[in-house]
Design a protein around this motif. Sequence first.
Motif, PDB file in Angstrom:
ATOM      1  N   GLY A  50       3.876 -39.183  53.508  1.00 19.17           N
ATOM      2  CA  GLY A  50       4.824 -39.634  54.525  1.00 19.17           C
ATOM      3  C   GLY A  50       6.269 -39.281  54.252  1.00 19.17           C
ATOM      4  N   ALA A  51       6.514 -38.353  53.318  1.00 18.53           N
ATOM      5  CA  ALA A  51       7.899 -38.006  52.987  1.00 18.53           C
ATOM      6  C   ALA A  51       8.668 -37.487  54.197  1.00 18.53           C
ATOM      7  N   ALA A  87      -2.461 -47.240  57.627  1.00 16.43           N
ATOM      8  CA  ALA A  87      -2.962 -46.889  58.954  1.00 16.43           C
ATOM      9  C   ALA A  87      -2.345 -45.539  59.300  1.00 16.43           C
ATOM     10  N   ASP A  88      -3.064 -44.726  60.030  1.00 20.49           N
ATOM     11  CA  ASP A  88      -2.593 -43.397  60.413  1.00 20.49           C
ATOM     12  C   ASP A  88      -2.430 -43.376  61.928  1.00 20.49           C
ATOM     13  N   VAL A  89      -1.183 -43.251  62.373  1.00 20.12           N
ATOM     14  CA  VAL A  89      -0.902 -43.185  63.803  1.00 20.12           C
ATOM     15  C   VAL A  89      -0.170 -41.873  64.059  1.00 20.12           C
ATOM     16  N   ASP A  90      -0.831 -40.970  64.748  1.00 24.32           N
ATOM     17  CA  ASP A  90      -0.253 -39.652  65.036  1.00 24.32           C
ATOM     18  C   ASP A  90       0.253 -38.970  63.773  1.00 24.32           C
ATOM     19  N   ASP A  91      -0.536 -39.047  62.695  1.00 31.78           N
ATOM     20  CA  ASP A  91      -0.267 -38.417  61.406  1.00 31.78           C
ATOM     21  C   ASP A  91       0.850 -39.111  60.611  1.00 31.78           C
TER      22      ASP A  91
END
Length: 109
Positions: A50-51, A87-91
């Motif tokens: 997530g950087a 959680a992964d939301v739109d990457d």
Amino acid sequence: MSNVSYDDFAKLDIRVAKIIATEPIEGKSRIIKGRIDLGNDDQRDVIIGGAQYYNPEDIVGKTVIVIANLEPKKMAGIESNAMLLAADVDDKPYWLTVNEEIPLGSPIK
């Protein structure tokens, strides 16, 4: 998606941890080097995704949920010794966090 047996799920060591340090990784735009505290003098290096969405200094102090017993994995020359759950939301990762004071290292069951 296939089902996982309870016995397989029970093998996971899911615990509460705190992100205590972070730093960018030169040449990497999607991952951050982090250090987590699992309590009882158990601190580990981890790779945090997530950087591209988060500044490393903005996530220090977050209390998160991790899988503590994954085999270590080396990325960008850094050995990651746990995995933050997100959680992964739109990457974009949204780390699972704790909003109450819970002792570090507490198991998630």
